[in-house]
Write an enzyme that holds these catalytic residues in place. Structure first.
Site, PDB file in Angstrom:
ATOM      1  N   LYS A 149      -1.212 -15.623 -32.084  1.00  0.00           N
ATOM      2  CA  LYS A 149      -2.198 -15.494 -33.152  1.00  0.00           C
ATOM      3  C   LYS A 149      -1.936 -14.258 -34.001  1.00  0.00           C
ATOM      4  O   LYS A 149      -1.534 -13.206 -33.499  1.00  0.00           O
ATOM      5  CB  LYS A 149      -3.610 -15.397 -32.552  1.00  0.00           C
ATOM      6  CG  LYS A 149      -4.727 -15.536 -33.577  1.00  0.00           C
ATOM      7  CD  LYS A 149      -4.877 -16.967 -34.025  1.00  0.00           C
ATOM      8  CE  LYS A 149      -5.847 -17.110 -35.209  1.00  0.00           C
ATOM      9  NZ  LYS A 149      -5.313 -16.559 -36.472  1.00  0.00           N
ATOM     10  N   SER A 179      -6.642 -20.451 -38.761  1.00  0.00           N
ATOM     11  CA  SER A 179      -7.466 -19.258 -38.546  1.00  0.00           C
ATOM     12  C   SER A 179      -8.811 -19.380 -39.252  1.00  0.00           C
ATOM     13  O   SER A 179      -9.328 -18.409 -39.815  1.00  0.00           O
ATOM     14  CB  SER A 179      -6.723 -18.004 -39.030  1.00  0.00           C
ATOM     15  OG  SER A 179      -7.280 -16.841 -38.460  1.00  0.00           O
ATOM     16  N   SER A 223      -8.578 -11.429 -36.613  1.00  0.00           N
ATOM     17  CA  SER A 223      -8.572 -12.809 -36.104  1.00  0.00           C
ATOM     18  C   SER A 223      -7.995 -12.966 -34.704  1.00  0.00           C
ATOM     19  O   SER A 223      -7.985 -14.075 -34.160  1.00  0.00           O
ATOM     20  CB  SER A 223      -7.803 -13.714 -37.077  1.00  0.00           C
ATOM     21  OG  SER A 223      -8.580 -13.977 -38.222  1.00  0.00           O
ATOM     22  N   LYS A 263     -10.149 -14.713 -32.287  1.00  0.00           N
ATOM     23  CA  LYS A 263     -10.162 -16.174 -32.184  1.00  0.00           C
ATOM     24  C   LYS A 263      -9.435 -16.677 -30.936  1.00  0.00           C
ATOM     25  O   LYS A 263      -9.621 -17.827 -30.529  1.00  0.00           O
ATOM     26  CB  LYS A 263      -9.536 -16.791 -33.435  1.00  0.00           C
ATOM     27  CG  LYS A 263     -10.351 -16.577 -34.710  1.00  0.00           C
ATOM     28  CD  LYS A 263      -9.714 -17.283 -35.891  1.00  0.00           C
ATOM     29  CE  LYS A 263     -10.554 -17.165 -37.154  1.00  0.00           C
ATOM     30  NZ  LYS A 263     -10.465 -15.838 -37.789  1.00  0.00           N
TER      31      LYS A 263
END
Length: 406
Positions: free
Chosen positions: A244, A141, A75, A78
């Site tokens: 993140k 997420s 992720s 992202k």
């Protein structure tokens, strides 16, 4: 009158030509030691497959391990998805208050790709604002939110992925390639710790106001309450404000984290850890180590005068000098007293005319004969040529100066 003007111009040219044939000596370059002054600080021993710690302001890497090897982003992809979205908003292609109708591709139920993955839990046909989808991507997420935004901006996911790779190259990511919008494992999709750190820096730099969202700890959508998975946001001693987390079975546990302390911002990236606990602990170790041993200073401000130099044959007999960008240096705390600023002018005599922001030489920031950084030395003002009387006077000054230097 015309005859007088002609004589002035004639003698002016003669004086200038005479000056130009006076030998101009370049300032000598000094040979500096290449020993890394940061080696005197022992680095933390971490078990992560790959990591990096970097200073946001100076760009200096304080510690690293396998920082350029390819790794599944999970992720962390992202972060680039969010970057592309913010670019689209900045360019006026979309707006935060736009309402998006969720397609079947972004509907979580029945989509095998989203099975047991991070979701915002969007429903087919429901209408959701862009600003809520952005929160769903950053705070929850949500893989489904990524798909919804990609389709809204680019028409389909493939076109959006092309944008992700376009911006990757533009900001200088050399070990990153995206194959999807959410970061779920896919062949030929990869990144590196160094690239993720660079991406984090660019995100904060380009969108400082929007970045504030990354420190929010929770978000509720459709009555589903979810907590930000970045556990360091709850740390009482580190002022963490992003960025993140990421995890898949193949990638392991990834984290890109940013913290600010003592006017210093550090970014740490951990890739391939074996557990959520370990990635959090090792990121904390890196950040604490960095804040304990180093500090960021800003010795010179962009376009602010720090000195002056003499000028010959100019309307003014001196000019202000400075740098064309803010200077940030990362130094070991105990070595701040050893910092030296040394500047070199390309020629030992500066002859007018001089243009504003003209590069005159270079300025070096040094500790123990080790150059930390070099910047162009510039003029902060324009200095036009002086009249004939100034030229005659300065010509005499130059002759005397050269005679005394012999």
């Amino acid at each position: 009158m015309k005859l007088i003007n002609y004589c002035i111009k004639y003698y002016y040219k003669i004086l200038i030509n005479l000056v130009l044939i006076i030998p101009c000596m370049m300032y000598p370059y000094i040979s500096y030691s290449h020993k890394n002054i940061f080696e005197i600080v022992s680095k933390p021993d971490l078990k992560a497959k790959s990591y990096i710690l970097i200073d946001y302001s100076s760009g200096l890497v304080l510690a690293e391990k396998n920082a350029d090897i390819h790794h599944n982003p999970a992720s962390l992809a992202k972060v680039m998805t969010s970057y592309v979205i913010e670019k689209a908003i900045k360019l006026g292609k979309i707006h935060r208050n736009d309402i998006i109708t969720i397609s079947k591709n972004a509907y979580y139920s029945g989509n095998l790709l989203f099975n047991r993955s991070s979701l915002m839990f969007l429903k087919y046909g429901e209408r959701v604002s862009v600003k809520n989808l952005i929160k769903g991507i950053i705070l929850q997420s949500g893989n489904d939110a990524c798909v919804a935004m990609a389709e809204y901006i680019s028409g389909n996911q493939d076109n959006f992925v092309n944008l992700m790779n376009f911006y990757s190259k533009k900001i200088g990511l050399t070990n990153t390639f995206f194959k999807n919008v959410h970061g779920l494992d896919e062949l030929e999709q990869y990144t590196s710790a160094r690239d993720m750190a660079i991406l984090g820096i660019v995100l904060i730099r380009d969108f400082p106001q929007e970045y504030i969202l990354y420190k929010e700890k929770e978000f509720t959508f459709n009555k589903i309450h979810q907590i930000n998975r970045n556990l360091l946001l709850w740390d009482k001693f580190l002022n963490v404000d992003g960025i993140k987390t990421g995890h898949t079975n193949i990638a392991g546990y990834n984290l890109i984290v940013s913290a600010k302390k003592y006017n210093m911002r550090l970014l740490a990236v951990i890739l391939g850890e074996t557990s959520e606990k370990n990635r959090t602990l090792e990121s904390k170790i890196l950040l604490n180590w960095g804040f304990k041993n180093f500090k960021t200073i800003n010795p010179l401000i962009k376009y602010k005068k720090f000195g002056s130099l003499p000028v010959f044959f100019g309307k003014n007999n001196s000019l202000s000098i400075g740098v064309n960008k803010n200077v940030y240096l990362t130094i070991i705390k105990s070595q701040e007293k050893n910092l030296q600023i040394v500047y070199f002018v390309n020629y030992n005599k500066i002859i007018a005319p001089i243009h504003k922001y003209q590069i005159l030489g270079s300025i070096n920031f040094m500790i123990n004969n080790h150059i930390l950084k070099s910047y162009p030395l510039i003029s902060l003002q324009e200095v036009p040529r002086g009249n004939i009387f100034i030229c005659i006077f300065d010509y005499i000054r130059l002759l005397l100066s050269n005679w005394l230097d012999q």
